[in-house]
Design a protein around this motif. Structure first.
Motif, PDB file in Angstrom:
ATOM      1  N   ALA A  34      36.523  37.023  42.910  1.00  0.00           N
ATOM      2  CA  ALA A  34      37.151  38.083  43.688  1.00  0.00           C
ATOM      3  C   ALA A  34      36.271  38.400  44.902  1.00  0.00           C
ATOM      4  CB  ALA A  34      37.333  39.323  42.824  1.00  0.00           C
ATOM      5  N   PRO A  35      36.848  38.984  45.941  1.00  0.00           N
ATOM      6  CA  PRO A  35      36.053  39.321  47.140  1.00  0.00           C
ATOM      7  C   PRO A  35      34.850  40.186  46.792  1.00  0.00           C
ATOM      8  CG  PRO A  35      38.394  39.587  47.572  1.00  0.00           C
ATOM      9  CD  PRO A  35      38.265  39.324  46.100  1.00  0.00           C
ATOM     10  N   GLY A  36      33.680  39.755  47.255  1.00  0.00           N
ATOM     11  CA  GLY A  36      32.474  40.528  47.038  1.00  0.00           C
ATOM     12  C   GLY A  36      31.891  40.439  45.641  1.00  0.00           C
ATOM     13  N   ARG A  37      32.456  39.565  44.827  1.00  0.00           N
ATOM     14  CA  ARG A  37      31.972  39.452  43.449  1.00  0.00           C
ATOM     15  C   ARG A  37      31.557  38.016  43.144  1.00  0.00           C
ATOM     16  NH1 ARG A  37      35.506  42.776  39.201  1.00  0.00           N
ATOM     17  NH2 ARG A  37      33.573  42.417  38.079  1.00  0.00           N
ATOM     18  N   GLU A  38      30.782  37.849  42.084  1.00  0.00           N
ATOM     19  CA  GLU A  38      30.363  36.513  41.678  1.00  0.00           C
ATOM     20  C   GLU A  38      31.497  35.795  40.945  1.00  0.00           C
ATOM     21  OE1 GLU A  38      25.560  37.348  41.096  1.00  0.00           O
ATOM     22  OE2 GLU A  38      26.782  36.657  39.414  1.00  0.00           O
ATOM     23  N   ARG A  39      31.407  34.474  40.970  1.00  0.00           N
ATOM     24  CA  ARG A  39      32.383  33.675  40.244  1.00  0.00           C
ATOM     25  C   ARG A  39      32.217  33.921  38.747  1.00  0.00           C
ATOM     26  NH1 ARG A  39      33.353  27.584  42.280  1.00  0.00           N
ATOM     27  NH2 ARG A  39      33.396  28.831  44.202  1.00  0.00           N
ATOM     28  N   GLU A  40      33.331  34.082  38.044  1.00  0.00           N
ATOM     29  CA  GLU A  40      33.270  34.353  36.617  1.00  0.00           C
ATOM     30  C   GLU A  40      34.175  33.400  35.845  1.00  0.00           C
ATOM     31  OE1 GLU A  40      34.724  38.200  35.489  1.00  0.00           O
ATOM     32  OE2 GLU A  40      36.605  37.983  36.590  1.00  0.00           O
ATOM     33  N   LEU A  41      33.763  33.116  34.616  1.00  0.00           N
ATOM     34  CA  LEU A  41      34.535  32.253  33.739  1.00  0.00           C
ATOM     35  C   LEU A  41      35.741  33.018  33.195  1.00  0.00           C
ATOM     36  CD1 LEU A  41      34.817  29.590  32.135  1.00  0.00           C
ATOM     37  CD2 LEU A  41      33.319  30.609  30.404  1.00  0.00           C
ATOM     38  N   VAL A  42      36.910  32.393  33.292  1.00  0.00           N
ATOM     39  CA  VAL A  42      38.138  33.023  32.818  1.00  0.00           C
ATOM     40  C   VAL A  42      38.569  32.434  31.474  1.00  0.00           C
ATOM     41  CG1 VAL A  42      40.586  33.377  33.308  1.00  0.00           C
ATOM     42  CG2 VAL A  42      38.904  33.506  35.162  1.00  0.00           C
ATOM     43  N   ALA A  43      38.632  31.109  31.389  1.00  0.00           N
ATOM     44  CA  ALA A  43      39.121  30.471  30.164  1.00  0.00           C
ATOM     45  C   ALA A  43      38.626  29.038  30.110  1.00  0.00           C
ATOM     46  CB  ALA A  43      40.652  30.500  30.118  1.00  0.00           C
ATOM     47  N   THR A  44      38.464  28.533  28.876  1.00  0.00           N
ATOM     48  CA  THR A  44      38.035  27.163  28.640  1.00  0.00           C
ATOM     49  C   THR A  44      38.881  26.559  27.539  1.00  0.00           C
ATOM     50  OG1 THR A  44      35.753  27.667  29.249  1.00  0.00           O
ATOM     51  CG2 THR A  44      36.103  25.695  27.923  1.00  0.00           C
TER      52      THR A  44
ATOM     53  N   ASP B 150      37.017  38.483  27.976  1.00  0.00           N
ATOM     54  CA  ASP B 150      37.625  39.662  27.354  1.00  0.00           C
ATOM     55  C   ASP B 150      38.684  40.299  28.251  1.00  0.00           C
ATOM     56  OD1 ASP B 150      34.586  40.855  25.691  1.00  0.00           O
ATOM     57  OD2 ASP B 150      36.099  39.383  25.085  1.00  0.00           O
ATOM     58  N   SER B 151      38.460  40.225  29.551  1.00  0.00           N
ATOM     59  CA  SER B 151      39.362  40.888  30.503  1.00  0.00           C
ATOM     60  C   SER B 151      40.744  40.250  30.565  1.00  0.00           C
ATOM     61  CB  SER B 151      38.730  40.895  31.888  1.00  0.00           C
ATOM     62  OG  SER B 151      38.467  39.578  32.331  1.00  0.00           O
ATOM     63  N   VAL B 152      40.882  39.018  30.062  1.00  0.00           N
ATOM     64  CA  VAL B 152      42.182  38.338  30.155  1.00  0.00           C
ATOM     65  C   VAL B 152      42.770  37.992  28.784  1.00  0.00           C
ATOM     66  CG1 VAL B 152      41.487  37.351  32.375  1.00  0.00           C
ATOM     67  CG2 VAL B 152      41.317  35.959  30.295  1.00  0.00           C
ATOM     68  N   LYS B 153      42.045  38.271  27.713  1.00  0.00           N
ATOM     69  CA  LYS B 153      42.554  37.959  26.365  1.00  0.00           C
ATOM     70  C   LYS B 153      43.889  38.642  26.116  1.00  0.00           C
ATOM     71  CE  LYS B 153      38.313  37.005  23.808  1.00  0.00           C
ATOM     72  NZ  LYS B 153      37.322  37.516  22.819  1.00  0.00           N
ATOM     73  N   GLY B 154      44.822  37.865  25.567  1.00  0.00           N
ATOM     74  CA  GLY B 154      46.140  38.404  25.273  1.00  0.00           C
ATOM     75  C   GLY B 154      47.098  38.353  26.444  1.00  0.00           C
ATOM     76  N   ARG B 155      46.577  38.031  27.636  1.00  0.00           N
ATOM     77  CA  ARG B 155      47.432  37.969  28.830  1.00  0.00           C
ATOM     78  C   ARG B 155      47.482  36.563  29.429  1.00  0.00           C
ATOM     79  NH1 ARG B 155      46.090  40.620  33.294  1.00  0.00           N
ATOM     80  NH2 ARG B 155      43.832  40.571  32.907  1.00  0.00           N
ATOM     81  N   PHE B 156      46.382  35.826  29.337  1.00  0.00           N
ATOM     82  CA  PHE B 156      46.292  34.486  29.924  1.00  0.00           C
ATOM     83  C   PHE B 156      46.281  33.450  28.815  1.00  0.00           C
ATOM     84  CE2 PHE B 156      43.940  35.536  34.163  1.00  0.00           C
ATOM     85  CZ  PHE B 156      44.886  36.508  34.438  1.00  0.00           C
ATOM     86  N   THR B 157      46.853  32.272  29.107  1.00  0.00           N
ATOM     87  CA  THR B 157      46.859  31.163  28.161  1.00  0.00           C
ATOM     88  C   THR B 157      46.495  29.877  28.888  1.00  0.00           C
ATOM     89  OG1 THR B 157      48.616  32.218  26.860  1.00  0.00           O
ATOM     90  CG2 THR B 157      48.179  29.889  26.446  1.00  0.00           C
TER      91      THR B 157
END
Length: 115
Positions: free
Chosen positions: A40-50, A61-68
């Motif tokens: 995201a703008p101004g933020r570090e790259r973060e792992l979303v899913a593997t 944790d921020s995407v559990k239950g919403r992303f697949t």
């Protein structure tokens, strides 16, 4: 030459859905884990899913239950289905694979969640 190409980003309303794709060439996914990251703008790259070669999945944790996350080995493509999107999901989404000690990244696809 290894190449990862993301697609599927765009502008979506809060609560909406998008499906991202990551098509690979020059490699066979095989047993290697594939990941989606975002920045995201101004933020570090973060792992979303593997997703592993055996199909096991892990999510932030921020995407559990919403992303697949899923993979189609026949098409050498990995997908990220994103539902119930929130404004804080706005970011550039990148596909990543590590092979023989090297990191490979795509160019990214922009996801904007806004009303």
């Amino acid at each position: 030459q290894v190449q990862l190409v993301e697609s599927g980003g765009g502008l979506v309303l809060p609560g909406g859905s998008l499906r991202l794709s990551c098509a690979a060439s020059g490699i066979i996914f095989g047993s290697n884990p594939i990941s989606w990251y975002r920045q995201a703008p101004g933020r570090e790259r973060e792992l979303v899913a593997t997703i592993t070669g055996g199909g096991r999945t892990n999510y932030a944790d921020s995407v559990k239950g919403r992303f697949t996350i899923s993979r189609d080995t026949g098409k050498n493509t990995v997908y990220l289905q994103m539902d119930s999107l929130k404004p804080e999901d706005t970011a550039i989404y990148y596909c990543h694979i590590g092979l023989l000690g090297k990191d490979y990244w795509g160019e990214g696809t922009l996801v904007t969640v806004s009303s």
